[in-house]
Write a protein that holds these residues in place. Structure first.
Motif, short mmCIF file in Angstrom:
data_model
loop_
_atom_site.label_atom_id
_atom_site.label_comp_id
_atom_site.label_asym_id
_atom_site.label_seq_id
_atom_site.Cartn_x
_atom_site.Cartn_y
_atom_site.Cartn_z
N GLU A 210 1.68 9.32 3.72
CA GLU A 210 0.67 8.36 3.24
C GLU A 210 -0.16 8.96 2.11
O GLU A 210 -0.54 8.25 1.17
CB GLU A 210 -0.23 7.94 4.39
CG GLU A 210 0.47 7.12 5.47
CD GLU A 210 0.99 5.78 4.96
OE1 GLU A 210 0.54 5.33 3.89
OE2 GLU A 210 1.86 5.20 5.64
N ALA A 211 -0.45 10.25 2.19
CA ALA A 211 -1.24 10.90 1.14
C ALA A 211 -0.47 10.96 -0.18
O ALA A 211 -1.06 10.82 -1.26
CB ALA A 211 -1.65 12.30 1.58
N GLU A 212 0.82 11.16 -0.11
CA GLU A 212 1.64 11.17 -1.33
C GLU A 212 1.58 9.82 -2.02
O GLU A 212 1.45 9.72 -3.25
CB GLU A 212 3.08 11.54 -1.00
CG GLU A 212 3.29 13.02 -0.73
CD GLU A 212 3.22 13.85 -2.01
OE1 GLU A 212 3.97 13.56 -2.96
OE2 GLU A 212 2.39 14.78 -2.05
N LYS A 213 1.65 8.74 -1.24
CA LYS A 213 1.55 7.41 -1.83
C LYS A 213 0.14 7.15 -2.37
O LYS A 213 -0.02 6.54 -3.43
CB LYS A 213 1.92 6.35 -0.78
CG LYS A 213 3.40 6.34 -0.43
CD LYS A 213 3.77 5.21 0.52
CE LYS A 213 3.28 5.43 1.92
NZ LYS A 213 3.77 4.39 2.87
N ALA A 214 -0.86 7.63 -1.65
CA ALA A 214 -2.25 7.46 -2.10
C ALA A 214 -2.50 8.20 -3.40
O ALA A 214 -3.29 7.75 -4.24
CB ALA A 214 -3.21 7.93 -1.02
N ALA A 215 -1.85 9.34 -3.59
CA ALA A 215 -2.06 10.14 -4.81
C ALA A 215 -1.64 9.36 -6.05
O ALA A 215 -2.27 9.47 -7.12
CB ALA A 215 -1.28 11.45 -4.72
N VAL A 216 -0.58 8.56 -5.94
CA VAL A 216 -0.12 7.76 -7.08
C VAL A 216 -1.21 6.79 -7.51
O VAL A 216 -1.45 6.58 -8.70
CB VAL A 216 1.18 7.01 -6.71
CG1 VAL A 216 1.61 6.08 -7.85
CG2 VAL A 216 2.30 7.99 -6.38
N VAL A 217 -1.89 6.20 -6.52
CA VAL A 217 -2.98 5.28 -6.82
C VAL A 217 -4.19 6.03 -7.37
O VAL A 217 -4.76 5.66 -8.40
CB VAL A 217 -3.38 4.49 -5.56
CG1 VAL A 217 -4.59 3.59 -5.84
CG2 VAL A 217 -2.19 3.66 -5.07
N ALA A 218 -4.58 7.11 -6.69
CA ALA A 218 -5.77 7.87 -7.12
C ALA A 218 -5.61 8.41 -8.53
O ALA A 218 -6.59 8.46 -9.29
CB ALA A 218 -6.03 9.01 -6.14
N ARG A 276 -8.98 2.94 13.98
CA ARG A 276 -9.75 1.75 13.67
C ARG A 276 -9.92 1.56 12.16
O ARG A 276 -10.65 0.72 11.69
CB ARG A 276 -11.12 1.82 14.36
CG ARG A 276 -11.04 1.46 15.83
CD ARG A 276 -12.43 1.39 16.45
NE ARG A 276 -12.96 2.71 16.75
CZ ARG A 276 -14.20 2.92 17.18
NH1 ARG A 276 -15.03 1.91 17.33
NH2 ARG A 276 -14.61 4.12 17.48
N ASN A 277 -9.26 2.37 11.39
CA ASN A 277 -9.21 2.23 9.94
C ASN A 277 -7.76 2.46 9.54
O ASN A 277 -7.09 3.34 10.07
CB ASN A 277 -10.09 3.27 9.24
CG ASN A 277 -11.56 3.05 9.49
OD1 ASN A 277 -12.21 2.33 8.77
ND2 ASN A 277 -12.08 3.69 10.53
N ASP A 278 -7.26 1.71 8.59
CA ASP A 278 -5.91 1.93 8.13
C ASP A 278 -5.86 3.26 7.39
O ASP A 278 -6.59 3.46 6.42
CB ASP A 278 -5.46 0.80 7.21
CG ASP A 278 -5.34 -0.52 7.97
OD1 ASP A 278 -5.17 -0.47 9.20
OD2 ASP A 278 -5.42 -1.57 7.31
N LEU A 279 -4.99 4.17 7.83
CA LEU A 279 -4.92 5.50 7.23
C LEU A 279 -4.59 5.42 5.75
O LEU A 279 -5.16 6.16 4.95
CB LEU A 279 -3.87 6.34 7.96
CG LEU A 279 -3.64 7.75 7.43
CD1 LEU A 279 -4.92 8.59 7.51
CD2 LEU A 279 -2.51 8.43 8.19
N ASP A 280 -3.70 4.50 5.36
CA ASP A 280 -3.33 4.41 3.95
C ASP A 280 -4.52 4.00 3.09
O ASP A 280 -4.76 4.59 2.03
CB ASP A 280 -2.14 3.47 3.76
CG ASP A 280 -2.36 2.08 4.37
OD1 ASP A 280 -3.36 1.90 5.12
OD2 ASP A 280 -1.54 1.19 4.11
N ASP A 281 -5.30 3.01 3.54
CA ASP A 281 -6.49 2.58 2.79
C ASP A 281 -7.50 3.72 2.71
O ASP A 281 -8.12 3.96 1.66
CB ASP A 281 -7.14 1.37 3.46
CG ASP A 281 -6.30 0.11 3.34
OD1 ASP A 281 -5.21 0.18 2.74
OD2 ASP A 281 -6.73 -0.94 3.86
#
Length: 421
Positions: A210-218, A276-281
């Motif tokens: 999930e962090a690898e995908k988040a890095a593309v956005v960040a 209780r929070n989406d990890l990806d978000d």
């Protein structure tokens, strides 16, 4: 910037043993490791009977410096025996260093330059304490180093001067680095290194993915220079969440980011929160803080903008009515009769989850309004002007948007209140 545990909004603003069983799920190519030895000084004279204590202290300082230089070289070569040679094998320091060696190697340490410039002070019979400063890097062969400072205690033994005590580092952010006080298991990908404790090993692969995908956005929201060379994410269990640097945050916090030196902004995620929070978000939110934060941190007056941009990344630009926190925004606007200004938007440490979510949502809707009118590039330029260049908001608004901030603030507030009907 932190997050309420009850919703997918994250707020972040804002700094020992390690390990058996280090796990590397996906590795980068081994970087070229280098060690920077301390500059050679004139040898301090060996003390003799009757010498002033300052002579002994200067001699000890040089011996400690030499020992630390040898230890750093051993770490970068992967020589555990050499790394531990500095410590008395029977002391707690030896156990701490053994675990730290495993964690530091798993985190792909590429620089470790330790110095002890202070004169050691006597702390008992045949014992001396001195501060050690370490410039260090992870993953990158050449980086602007991070620096930690920690206390050490040394004693003279039949085998020579030995380290017998290591204290956690003294941090501006109220706590030690995770690898100083807990065993780390580590996974590295193309853009992210994730570290956690052995108890959470089973979640490491998911967090990294999930962090690898988040890095593309960040990366797309980077402000003030190129995207981070790599992101560092620490995934904290219940005890670690309170113990690690930057801890002791409000109970609604689910994650935060903080500057740790050089250009590095570390992210810490509360493992108890993503249920209780989406990890990806949550990762997109916090890692966007890491890609937008200046080395000195964000000013409090820009909280609404900082969190609004992170929510923009976290939510994927959701429409006002499909934004997950819209009900909390409605409640906050109506029950508090919120009418701005945006610079005054704040959250109390004891705020209820819905109040936190509502405040994040207001920031999001205001940023979305600006982005729809001027484009995301101009909104990021506005963020840079306020948080990196520290330009006053009215001047920044005129420079970036060509309009007075008083007018834009009123338009943003009106857009938030319209969405909350």
């Amino acid at each position: 910037m932190w997050l309420p545990i009850g919703l997918v909004v994250a707020l972040v603003l804002c700094v020992a043993p390690v390990a058996v069983g280090v796990l590397v799920l996906r590795g980068l190519d081994s970087p070229a490791w280098t060690v920077t030895p301390a500059a050679k000084a004139e040898p301090a004279p060996s003390p003799v009977a009757g010498d002033d204590t300052r002579v002994t202290a200067a001699w000890l300082r040089q011996r400690i410096g030499d020992a630390l230089t040898a230890q750093g070289a051993a770490l970068l070569k992967g020589d555990q025996a050499g790394f531990l040679a500095v410590a008395d094998p029977a002391s707690p320091a030896a156990a701490a260093l053994r675990e730290q060696f495993g964690s530091l190697r798993a985190m792909k340490v590429t620089r470790w330059a330790a110095t002890a410039d202070a004169i050691p002070s006597s702390v008992g019979a045949n014992k001396w304490r001195t501060l050690v400063e370490v410039d260090h890097c992870f993953v990158e062969p050449d980086c602007q180093p991070m620096t930690i400072t920690y206390g050490t205690v040394w004693t003279d033994t039949a085998a020579g001067l030995k380290l017998v005590g290591v204290e956690p580092s003294m941090s501006t952010y109220d706590g030690p680095r995770p690898w100083e006080v807990d065993p780390m298991v580590v996974a590295t990908g193309k853009r992210v290194m994730v570290a956690t404790t052995p108890a959470l090993r089973g979640q490491l692969k998911t967090v990294l993915a999930e962090a690898e995908k988040a890095a593309v956005v960040a990366d797309r929201y980077t402000v003030g220079g190129p995207p981070p060379a790599h992101y560092e994410v620490f995934y904290a269990g219940v005890a670690e969440w309170k113990r690690w640097f930057g801890g002791k945050r409000p109970s609604w916090t689910a994650g935060y980011a903080l500057p740790v030196g050089g250009r590095q902004i570390d992210v810490v995620i509360n493992a108890a929160a993503p249920h209780r929070n989406d990890l990806d978000d949550l990762l997109r939110h916090e890692m966007t803080h890491a890609s937008t934060m200046p080395p000195t941190g964000f000013p409090a007056s820009a909280w609404w903008l900082v969190e609004g941009i992170a929510e923009l990344a976290g939510s994927g630009g959701a429409s006002p009515q499909s934004y997950e926190g819209i009900q909390e925004v409605r409640k906050l606007v109506k029950e508090r009769n919120w009418t701005g200004p945006l610079q005054d938007l704040k959250i109390a440490d004891n705020a209820a989850d819905w109040e936190v979510a509502g405040a994040y949502g207001i920031g999001y809707l205001a940023v979305r309004q600006l982005a729809e009118r001027f484009g995301e590039a101009d909104v990021l330029a506005f963020l840079k002007a306020l948080t990196h260049d520290r330009i006053e908001i009215n001047e920044a608004s005129q420079q970036v948007f060509g309009e007075p901030w008083s007018l834009l603030n009123d338009q943003c507030v009106a857009a938030v209140r319209a969405a909350a009907r």
